[in-house]
Write a protein that holds these residues in place. Structure first.
Motif, PDB file in Angstrom:
ATOM      1  N   ILE A  61      22.918 -96.753 -58.227  1.00 36.63           N
ATOM      2  CA  ILE A  61      22.441 -98.121 -58.001  1.00 36.63           C
ATOM      3  C   ILE A  61      23.598 -99.066 -58.311  1.00 36.63           C
ATOM      4  O   ILE A  61      24.122 -99.072 -59.434  1.00 36.63           O
ATOM      5  N   ALA A  62      24.015 -99.839 -57.319  1.00 37.09           N
ATOM      6  CA  ALA A  62      25.007-100.886 -57.541  1.00 37.09           C
ATOM      7  C   ALA A  62      24.285-102.227 -57.626  1.00 37.09           C
ATOM      8  O   ALA A  62      23.328-102.470 -56.887  1.00 37.09           O
ATOM      9  N   ASN A 102      21.950 -98.797 -44.120  1.00 41.74           N
ATOM     10  CA  ASN A 102      20.746 -98.240 -43.491  1.00 41.74           C
ATOM     11  C   ASN A 102      19.594 -99.239 -43.445  1.00 41.74           C
ATOM     12  O   ASN A 102      19.089 -99.554 -42.374  1.00 41.74           O
ATOM     13  N   ILE A 103      19.153 -99.739 -44.593  1.00 42.73           N
ATOM     14  CA  ILE A 103      17.996-100.645 -44.659  1.00 42.73           C
ATOM     15  C   ILE A 103      18.427-101.907 -45.391  1.00 42.73           C
ATOM     16  O   ILE A 103      18.903-101.844 -46.529  1.00 42.73           O
ATOM     17  N   HIS A 104      18.219-103.074 -44.756  1.00 45.11           N
ATOM     18  CA  HIS A 104      18.668-104.332 -45.335  1.00 45.11           C
ATOM     19  C   HIS A 104      17.588-105.399 -45.182  1.00 45.11           C
ATOM     20  O   HIS A 104      17.582-106.167 -44.218  1.00 45.11           O
ATOM     21  N   PRO A 105      16.646-105.485 -46.137  1.00 46.77           N
ATOM     22  CA  PRO A 105      15.767-106.652 -46.152  1.00 46.77           C
ATOM     23  C   PRO A 105      16.498-107.813 -46.826  1.00 46.77           C
ATOM     24  O   PRO A 105      17.057-107.663 -47.920  1.00 46.77           O
ATOM     25  N   GLY A 108      27.998 -92.071 -48.179  1.00 49.96           N
ATOM     26  CA  GLY A 108      29.385 -92.337 -48.485  1.00 49.96           C
ATOM     27  C   GLY A 108      29.587 -93.599 -49.289  1.00 49.96           C
ATOM     28  O   GLY A 108      30.724 -93.950 -49.607  1.00 49.96           O
ATOM     29  N   ASP A 109      28.489 -94.289 -49.621  1.00 45.91           N
ATOM     30  CA  ASP A 109      28.587 -95.520 -50.412  1.00 45.91           C
ATOM     31  C   ASP A 109      27.385 -95.558 -51.356  1.00 45.91           C
ATOM     32  O   ASP A 109      26.755 -94.534 -51.599  1.00 45.91           O
ATOM     33  N   ASP A 110      27.062 -96.722 -51.892  1.00 44.94           N
ATOM     34  CA  ASP A 110      26.000 -96.820 -52.893  1.00 44.94           C
ATOM     35  C   ASP A 110      24.661 -96.376 -52.308  1.00 44.94           C
ATOM     36  O   ASP A 110      24.303 -96.754 -51.194  1.00 44.94           O
ATOM     37  N   CYS A 111      23.908 -95.613 -53.092  1.00 43.84           N
ATOM     38  CA  CYS A 111      22.580 -95.196 -52.622  1.00 43.84           C
ATOM     39  C   CYS A 111      21.645 -96.394 -52.519  1.00 43.84           C
ATOM     40  O   CYS A 111      20.925 -96.547 -51.538  1.00 43.84           O
ATOM     41  N   ILE A 112      21.653 -97.237 -53.528  1.00 46.70           N
ATOM     42  CA  ILE A 112      20.957 -98.531 -53.471  1.00 46.70           C
ATOM     43  C   ILE A 112      21.939 -99.592 -53.948  1.00 46.70           C
ATOM     44  O   ILE A 112      22.611 -99.409 -54.964  1.00 46.70           O
ATOM     45  N   ALA A 113      22.038-100.689 -53.208  1.00 45.37           N
ATOM     46  CA  ALA A 113      22.919-101.792 -53.598  1.00 45.37           C
ATOM     47  C   ALA A 113      22.110-103.078 -53.603  1.00 45.37           C
ATOM     48  O   ALA A 113      21.609-103.507 -52.567  1.00 45.37           O
ATOM     49  N   ILE A 170      19.918 -98.328 -49.252  1.00 40.68           N
ATOM     50  CA  ILE A 170      18.928 -99.405 -49.218  1.00 40.68           C
ATOM     51  C   ILE A 170      19.517-100.598 -49.961  1.00 40.68           C
ATOM     52  O   ILE A 170      19.907-100.479 -51.121  1.00 40.68           O
ATOM     53  N   ASN A 171      19.566-101.754 -49.307  1.00 40.56           N
ATOM     54  CA  ASN A 171      20.201-102.939 -49.883  1.00 40.56           C
ATOM     55  C   ASN A 171      19.240-104.115 -49.916  1.00 40.56           C
ATOM     56  O   ASN A 171      19.238-104.956 -49.005  1.00 40.56           O
ATOM     57  N   PRO A 172      18.396-104.234 -50.936  1.00 35.23           N
ATOM     58  CA  PRO A 172      17.573-105.445 -51.067  1.00 35.23           C
ATOM     59  C   PRO A 172      18.466-106.639 -51.402  1.00 35.23           C
ATOM     60  O   PRO A 172      19.258-106.596 -52.340  1.00 35.23           O
TER      61      PRO A 172
END
Length: 458
Positions: A285-286, A200-203, A246-251, A228-230
Motif C-alpha cells: 500500500i502506497a 488498473n482501477i482509478h476512482p 510492477g508497481d504499488d498494489c494499492i496507491a 487500485i488507486n483511490p
C-alpha cells in the motif's frame, strides 16, 4: 414481525450511510446470481448490438451503441449489459448511471492496441497530465456496477509498455482499464484484470465506492501498473483483492503539488482489508506521493505481502503541501521484504515546478500486530528538516532478518514517535513505552462497511 424488524434495520443502516434504499428484486431462477448494490429491471446481451466475440473484430461501436440505447431505460429500474463468453475486442467506451456491466465467466473484454480507439480527454484538475481515456470510463454518474462471475478485462498492455520504455508517452498518461470520476455509489467486483497499459482501477473525486473480489495480474517488471488507486475519494471499501504488479498494489492519492493543493479534495474514510500483494519493486500500500489534497482516516488490516518491496510506503516531498494523518494498520503477514516500514519526505517527482514553502504534514501513523520474515531493512523513516513527521506508533511487530540483511536496520531522520514490543530494536527517535502499550486502531466502521448487497441475477 421478525421480517418487518429486519427490513427496518436494513433501512436504518442505508439511510445513516447516505445511500438510497436498495431494493431486492424478485428475479427469475434462470441466470447467474451475484451480489450488487442494486439489481436491474432491464437486461440486454452484447450480441444484441452486433458484437462478435472472435478476438479480432472491433466491438467498440457495439459497446457504445449498447450503452446509448440502454441509457433511456436506466431511470426505469436500471439496465444491465451482459458480456457473454467470447473474446470481445474494443476501444474506450463510456458508462451510464443506474447501470450494470456484467462480464460472464469465459468472457474477456480485450482492450484495443490502436491508440486512436482512446480519445484524449481533459486533464484532471488535481493533476497536470494530458491523458488518454481509459478503456472503461464514466463521469458524473450515480449507481454503477462493474461485476461478473470471474470474467476478465485484458488490457493487452505490452505494446504500450514497450513504447513507454522507448521514450513515448512522456507527457501523456497511458490508458487505464477502469476510471470513474465525480460519481457516487460505485461497485467494482468479482472480475479479473490482466495487463493494464497503466493503472488498473482509478476512482477519482468519487463517494461511496466498493471494490471487492478483484484479481489483478501484470508482469512484475511492467511500468506503472498500479492495482487500485483511490484518489480524492470519500467512503471507500477495498476488500478481498489479490494483486500482482510492477508497481504499488494499492496507491492512495489526492493530487499533486499546486494542482492538488488548489483542488483540495482529500481521500478520507478508506478501509482496506484482506489484501494479498506481490510487487518486488513497489509497495503493498502506497500513500502518496500525490497527496496534496490530503489523505486521512485510512484503516488497513489483514494483509499478506509476498516478495514485496515495502509494506506501507508513505511518499511525499517539499512542494506537496497537504497532509497524511490518522493512518491505522494492523495484522500484516509479510515474507521476503526489502523494507517493512518506509516513509520518505524526498520523493522528488514534480511535473511542472513546485512551491518550496508547501510543506506536507505527516502525523498519527499507527502500525500494530505484524510479522515479517526474510527482511533486508527494518525501516527507513526520513522526514523533512524543519518539518518532522510525528506521532509514529509501532507495537507488537516482529521482523526476522534475511541472511543478506543490511547492517543499519533503522535509518531514522526527522521523525518522532513511540514503540512497544518491536524487534529488531527501533532507532532512538522511536523509544519504547513498555510492554503494555498498543497503537490505536478504530473500533467504529466507516459507512460503506455497513452497506448490505442484494442478490441479483444476470
Amino acid at each position: 414481525m421478525k421480517m418487518i424488524q429486519t427490513s427496518l434495520c436494513i433501512l436504518v443502516v442505508l439511510t445513516v450511510s447516505g445511500f438510497p434504499m436498495m431494493e431486492s428484486r424478485v428475479e427469475s431462477k434462470k441466470g447467474i446470481e451475484y451480489m450488487a448494490m442494486q439489481c436491474r429491471k432491464h437486461k440486454a446481451v452484447l450480441t444484441d448490438f452486433g458484437a462478435v466475440g472472435d478476438g479480432k473484430t472491433s466491438n467498440t461501436k457495439a459497446f457504445r451503441d449498447a450503452i446509448a440505447k440502454l441509457t433511456p431505460q436506466a431511470a426505469d429500474g436500471g439496465v444491465q449489459l451482459i458480456v457473454p463468453p467470447g473474446n470481445w475486442l474494443t476501444g474506450s467506451f463510456n458508462l451510464t448511471s443506474h447501470f450494470t456491466l456484467f462480464i460472464q465467466q469465459g468472457a474477456t473484454i480485450l482492450a484495443s492496441q490502436v491508440e486512436s480507439e482512446y480519445p484524449m480527454i481533459p486533464r484532471l484538475p488535481s493533476y497536470g497530465d494530458a491523458r488518454f481515456a481509459s478503456l472503461i470510463y464514466g463521469t458524473n454518474l450515480t449507481d454503477v456496477v462493474i461485476t461478473g462471475n470471474k470474467g476478465t478485462i485484458n488490457g493487452q498492455g505490452k505494446s504500450w509498455w514497450l513504447k513507454y520504455r522507448s521514450g513515448g508517452f512522456n507527457l501523456i498518461s497511458r490508458p487505464l482499464l477502469i476510471e470513474i470520476l465525480y460519481s457516487e455509489n460505485i461497485q467494482i467486483s468479482d472480475i479479473n484484470l490482466v495487463d493494464s497499459p497503466m493503472w488498473n482501477i482509478h476512482p477519482v473525486y468519487c463517494k461511496n465506492v466498493i471494490i471487492k473480489n478483484i484479481k489483478i495480474d501484470a508482469p512484475i517488471d511492467s511500468p506503472n501498473t498500479d492495482g487500485i488507486n483511490p484518489d480524492s475519494c470519500t467512503n471507500t471499501l477495498i476488500e478481498d483483492c489479490s494483486v500482482t504488479s510492477g508497481d504499488d498494489c494499492i496507491a492512495v492519492k489526492s493530487g499533486i503539488d499546486q494542482y492538488g493543493i488548489a483542488t483540495s479534495i482529500p481521500t478520507q474514510q478508506l478501509s482496506i482489508r484482506r489484501l494479498t500483494c506481490v510487487s518486488p519493486d513497489s509497495a503493498g500500500i502506497a500513500i502518496g506521493s500525490e497527496m496534496s489534497g490530503g489523505i486521512k482516516d485510512v484503516r488497513i488490516e489483514d494483509v499478506t505481502l509476498i516478495n514485496t518491496q515495502s509494506a506501507i510506503r508513505i511518499k511525499t516531498a517539499i512542494g506537496r503541501g497537504g497532509y497524511v494523518k490518522d493512518i491505522f494498520a494492523r495484522r500484516f503477514t509479510m515474507k521476503n521484504m526489502k523494507y517493512v516500514f518506509w516513509i520518505t519526505g524526498s520523493y522528488k517527482l514534480h511535473p511542472i515546478g513546485f512551491d518550496p514553502n508547501a510543506l506536507p504534514e505527516i502525523r498519527n501513523i499507527n502500525y500494530r500486530d505484524m510479522t515479517a520474515d526474510n527482511v533486508t531493512i527494518s525501516a527507513k523513516l526520513e522526514g523533512i528538516k524543519k518539518d518532522p513527521f510525528t506521532g509514529i506508533c509501532m507495537s507488537n511487530v516482529t521482523m526476522a532478518l534475511s541472511p543478506t540483511t543490511k547492517k543499519l536496520q533503522w535509518n531514522c531522520t526527522d521523525v518522532a514517535g513511540v514503540t512497544s514490543r518491536v524487534k529488531p530494536e527501533p532507532c532512538s527517535l522511536l523509544p519504547s513505552k513498555g510492554p503494555a502499550m498498543d497503537c490505536h486502531f478504530p473500533t467504529d466502521k466507516i459507512p460503506i462497511e455497513s452497506v448490505v448487497l442484494n442478490k441479483c441475477t444476470a
